[in-house]
Scaffold this motif. Structure first.
Motif, PDB file in Angstrom:
ATOM      1  N   UNK A 119     -38.898  19.280 -47.783  1.00 16.34           N
ATOM      2  CA  UNK A 119     -39.256  18.249 -48.755  1.00 16.34           C
ATOM      3  C   UNK A 119     -40.599  17.663 -48.353  1.00 16.34           C
ATOM      4  N   UNK A 120     -41.361  17.247 -49.357  1.00 13.90           N
ATOM      5  CA  UNK A 120     -42.699  16.715 -49.087  1.00 13.90           C
ATOM      6  C   UNK A 120     -42.625  15.475 -48.204  1.00 13.90           C
ATOM      7  N   UNK A 121     -41.572  14.662 -48.407  1.00 13.40           N
ATOM      8  CA  UNK A 121     -41.474  13.404 -47.663  1.00 13.40           C
ATOM      9  C   UNK A 121     -40.812  13.557 -46.300  1.00 13.40           C
ATOM     10  N   UNK A 122     -40.313  14.745 -45.983  1.00 14.71           N
ATOM     11  CA  UNK A 122     -39.630  14.944 -44.698  1.00 14.71           C
ATOM     12  C   UNK A 122     -40.663  15.133 -43.587  1.00 14.71           C
ATOM     13  N   UNK A 123     -40.525  14.379 -42.512  1.00 12.31           N
ATOM     14  CA  UNK A 123     -41.516  14.412 -41.440  1.00 12.31           C
ATOM     15  C   UNK A 123     -41.251  15.545 -40.459  1.00 12.31           C
ATOM     16  N   UNK A 124     -42.253  15.861 -39.662  1.00 13.23           N
ATOM     17  CA  UNK A 124     -42.104  16.897 -38.634  1.00 13.23           C
ATOM     18  C   UNK A 124     -41.046  16.485 -37.619  1.00 13.23           C
ATOM     19  N   UNK A 125     -40.962  15.174 -37.335  1.00 11.37           N
ATOM     20  CA  UNK A 125     -39.961  14.688 -36.386  1.00 11.37           C
ATOM     21  C   UNK A 125     -38.542  14.901 -36.920  1.00 11.37           C
ATOM     22  N   UNK A 126     -38.343  14.703 -38.224  1.00 12.33           N
ATOM     23  CA  UNK A 126     -37.019  14.921 -38.819  1.00 12.33           C
ATOM     24  C   UNK A 126     -36.639  16.402 -38.814  1.00 12.33           C
ATOM     25  N   UNK A 127     -37.619  17.257 -39.076  1.00 10.74           N
ATOM     26  CA  UNK A 127     -37.363  18.699 -39.005  1.00 10.74           C
ATOM     27  C   UNK A 127     -36.972  19.118 -37.587  1.00 10.74           C
ATOM     28  N   UNK A 128     -37.682  18.556 -36.621  1.00 13.86           N
ATOM     29  CA  UNK A 128     -37.373  18.881 -35.226  1.00 13.86           C
ATOM     30  C   UNK A 128     -35.967  18.415 -34.853  1.00 13.86           C
ATOM     31  N   UNK A 129     -35.569  17.234 -35.319  1.00 19.86           N
ATOM     32  CA  UNK A 129     -34.223  16.734 -35.061  1.00 19.86           C
ATOM     33  C   UNK A 129     -33.173  17.676 -35.650  1.00 19.86           C
ATOM     34  N   UNK A 130     -33.416  18.149 -36.870  1.00 21.33           N
ATOM     35  CA  UNK A 130     -32.458  19.053 -37.515  1.00 21.33           C
ATOM     36  C   UNK A 130     -32.351  20.369 -36.762  1.00 21.33           C
ATOM     37  N   UNK A 131     -33.487  20.905 -36.320  1.00 20.70           N
ATOM     38  CA  UNK A 131     -33.440  22.155 -35.566  1.00 20.70           C
ATOM     39  C   UNK A 131     -32.749  21.949 -34.219  1.00 20.70           C
ATOM     40  N   UNK A 132     -33.022  20.833 -33.572  1.00 20.65           N
ATOM     41  CA  UNK A 132     -32.406  20.549 -32.275  1.00 20.65           C
ATOM     42  C   UNK A 132     -30.891  20.419 -32.403  1.00 20.65           C
ATOM     43  N   UNK A 133     -30.406  19.923 -33.552  1.00 21.21           N
ATOM     44  CA  UNK A 133     -28.956  19.767 -33.762  1.00 21.21           C
ATOM     45  C   UNK A 133     -28.323  21.003 -34.387  1.00 21.21           C
ATOM     46  N   UNK A 134     -29.086  22.096 -34.489  1.00 20.30           N
ATOM     47  CA  UNK A 134     -28.560  23.359 -35.019  1.00 20.30           C
ATOM     48  C   UNK A 134     -28.206  23.254 -36.503  1.00 20.30           C
ATOM     49  N   UNK A 135     -29.004  22.478 -37.255  1.00 19.33           N
ATOM     50  CA  UNK A 135     -28.764  22.337 -38.689  1.00 19.33           C
ATOM     51  C   UNK A 135     -29.666  23.250 -39.509  1.00 19.33           C
ATOM     52  N   UNK A 136     -30.798  23.632 -38.960  1.00 14.63           N
ATOM     53  CA  UNK A 136     -31.667  24.578 -39.659  1.00 14.63           C
ATOM     54  C   UNK A 136     -32.314  25.534 -38.676  1.00 14.63           C
TER      55      UNK A 136
END
Length: 643
Positions: A179-196
């Motif tokens: 999403x355009x409004x999703x930050x790099x930090x939020x993406x990193x959190x999702x990857x770290x939690x095995x969500x993406x």
């Protein structure tokens, strides 16, 4: 395999925690506006750092282990020191771990697509293959160590309101940016939690993992409070208690909290979001499957299913002669429509289609034209292998009827007949597995076959992904498939990664479709790094068909039925690995096979030619073939239960 995210900033943070510890400070405190707070948060969720409330961190045992591995790699000149790493460099991530896992499946050998990414991280070594006299790139002990490290450290699920709001509005997957409004930090959190996870090799697209999809479905409420927990494991445990024992075991405050978050309705029952959250809880508790299941069907096979459906509806015979006549007319009409077209899609530019269109003008006899391009018997066997049709008696002749699954495929493809490849379907189903990361060219193939659209997975994509997990498999193998299975190449070759057959020759297209069928039936696995391996069933099948390679169809479902009937009737001699038949038992075997006498004898003759049956025995090869069917049955019955 769990995802783990370690970029240069994470490694520097771990080093800082170690330095504070060495200086005698128990923790490292962060200021309220510290720009590195999200880095420590990601380390904490992955168990590499421990939070000491309110804003202090200390090194965990796992974090110390990670630092020791990095220092050992530096000591061997495999990596620079941590403070000299490139800014924002991804040392570990979903894509890199998937590359390590793929190499592990190939006994440590690294595939051509992932050599550079693994070499750059100090995970490879050169090994001399003395048998083939060539050098191989394989995992070194650090590649294996980091793979094992990630395997044994499951991240914690903890989603606060700000991230929940972002997830709720994100694109559901198979896109470049959620999403355009999703930050790099939020993406990193999702990857770290095995969500993406990010696709291989360049991370061009992301996909939601099975856990990520469940979390996405659970976060349906509008406007979560940014600083409050929207979903975490203690909350999921409370939901599980509610589901198991009812609302009476929860306090009024717990019920009110779950209702506020949208997991429980006004009647104190689980909402749709609550059931999705429970699925996430189940995924956190159970072991994720290792293998990726997939499905494949060709356009001519779909045309044959449609032909049978029309003949049945018109109460006309469906024997081979009738099918051949009607199918030839359908295919002529279809390819007439392609004449003069340049081919607006990749699937209209394949070598087989180009040849078929060209020959239609040159060959005036339509039967000859059809037989040059396709084999009716092969199409029938291929469909029977997925239980899409079944043979049955129509008077004195053998006819065909669609199964429930075959009927559903006809309905799904109505007005849009097309190939569905194992590669494309696997782009969707791999998210449900231990690996969870698709190759980029699988995604491109899925888009071409309309399994992925602008909104993520399409209805067609969900249909074929469901078939991959639930469709019955029956053993079948053409001679070409048997030869390819026996001489399986190490890698997919030059075509790997293009996601298109448009530049390939006819032989290459046929070879690729043989691979698609072998994978869809569970005999091989094509890895994200372009390598190929035989599955356990594939290895056993290779041995079983070694004496039947001269047959046009070394294995058919009907042949396996005959072998199963013989085993049921005869006497097993364990030491010899043979089933012996007495003369009077053949009649009972024929009855159990469900075939007429002439068909049974014909199939018995073929079985003897393939060395599955001796004069009065079921041979070791025959027993191996039945063992393959048992492996496949077990594999897909387990898949159906999990799904």
């Amino acid at each position: 395999m769990c995802n783990m995210l370690l970029a240069s900033a994470h490694l520097i943070a771990l080093q800082e925690l170690a330095a504070e510890e060495a200086a005698g400070h128990a923790t490292h405190s962060l200021a309220e506006d510290d720009p590195q707070e999200h880095i420590y948060r990601e380390l904490e969720l992955q168990g590499l750092a421990l939070l000491q409330p309110p804003r202090a961190y200390q090194l965990s045992y796992a974090g110390r282990e990670a630092l020791d591995l990095m220092r050992a790699m530096h000591a061997e000149n495999l990596l620079p020191t941590i403070d000299r790493l490139e800014h924002n460099w991804r040392f570990l991530g979903s894509d890199i771990l998937a590359a390590l896992h793929a190499a592990t499946l190939k006994k440590g050998q690294v595939g051509p697509v992932t050599v550079d990414m693994l070499r750059a991280r100090g995970f490879t070594k050169q090994v001399q293959d003395t048998l083939e006299k060539r050098q191989l790139t394989c995992l070194n002990r650090y590649g294996e160590a980091w793979r094992d490290f990630a395997e044994h450290h499951r991240p914690r699920l903890e989603i606060y309101g700000d991230l929940a709001n972002a997830i709720r509005h994100m694109h559901p997957g198979y896109a470049q940016k959620p999403a355009a409004q999703m930050t790099a930090e939020q993406l990193a959190l999702m990857e770290a939690m095995n969500l993406l996870a990010w696709s291989i090799p360049e991370g061009d697209n992301y996909v939601l993992t099975a856990l990520g999809q469940a979390v996405y479905d659970a976060l349906r409420k509008e406007g979560y409070s940014p600083l409050d927990v929207a979903l975490d494991e203690p909350l999921l445990q409370v939901l599980a208690e509610l589901a198991d024992k009812g609302s009476s075991v929860l306090t009024p405050e717990q019920i009110a909290s779950l209702q506020l978050l949208g997991y429980v309705d006004a009647d104190e029952k689980l909402s749709e979001a609550g059931y999705a959250a429970l699925k996430a809880y189940s995924l956190l508790q159970k072991e994720v499957p290792e293998k990726t299941r997939t499905f494949a069907i060709t356009e001519p096979e779909v045309e044959l299913l449609t032909t049978i459906d029309h003949l049945v509806q018109e109460h006309k015979p469906t024997n081979k002669e009738a099918l051949h006549r009607v199918l030839v007319n359908r295919m002529v009409k279809r390819y007439r429509a392609l004449e003069g077209r340049r081919g607006r899609t990749l699937r209209e530019r394949t070598p087989l289609k180009r040849q078929a269109v060209a020959l239609l003008e040159q060959v005036k006899e339509h039967d000859e034209w059809f037989n040059t391009n396709w084999d009716l018997e092969e199409l029938l066997v291929g469909l029977e292998a997925f239980d899409l049709l079944r043979a049955e008696m129509e008077g004195r002749n053998m006819g065909y009827r669609l199964t429930f699954t075959g009927q559903k495929i006809v309905e799904e493809q109505e007005g849009n007949t097309r190939d569905i490849s194992a590669t494309a379907v696997k782009a969707l189903t791999i998210a449900e597995t231990h690996l969870g990361v698709p190759a980029q060219w699988w995604i491109e193939q899925a888009r071409e076959e309309e399994l992925i659209g602008t909104g993520g997975i399409t209805a067609s994509g969900r249909f074929y992904a469901n078939l991959a997990n639930h469709c019955i498999r029956r053993l079948a193998l053409t001679r070409e498939e048997a030869e390819l299975l026996e001489q399986l190449p190490d890698t997919e070759g030059e075509s790997c990664g293009f996601g298109s057959n448009s530049r390939e020759g006819l032989d290459e297209e046929k070879r690729n479709w043989a691979l698609e069928k072998l994978e869809a039936r569970g005999f091989i696995d094509r890895l994200v790094d372009c390598q190929m391996i035989r599955t356990e069933a594939g290895q056993l099948l290779t041995r079983a068909v070694s004496g039947a390679m001269h047959l046009g169809h070394p294995v058919t479902p009907t042949l396996v039925r005959v072998l199963a009937a013989i085993r049921q009737v005869g006497t097993l001699y364990v030491k010899e690995r043979k089933v012996r038949m007495q003369p009077h038992q053949w009649e009972e075997a024929e009855r159990l096979s469900g075939l007429r006498e002439s068909e049974f004898r014909e199939m018995l003759h073929i079985a003897r030619m393939g060395q599955y049956v001796g004069e009065a025995t079921l041979t070791e090869a025959g027993l191996d073939l039945l063992a393959v069917q048992e492996l496949i049955d077990k594999e897909y019955s387990v898949a159906a239960k999990r799904a």
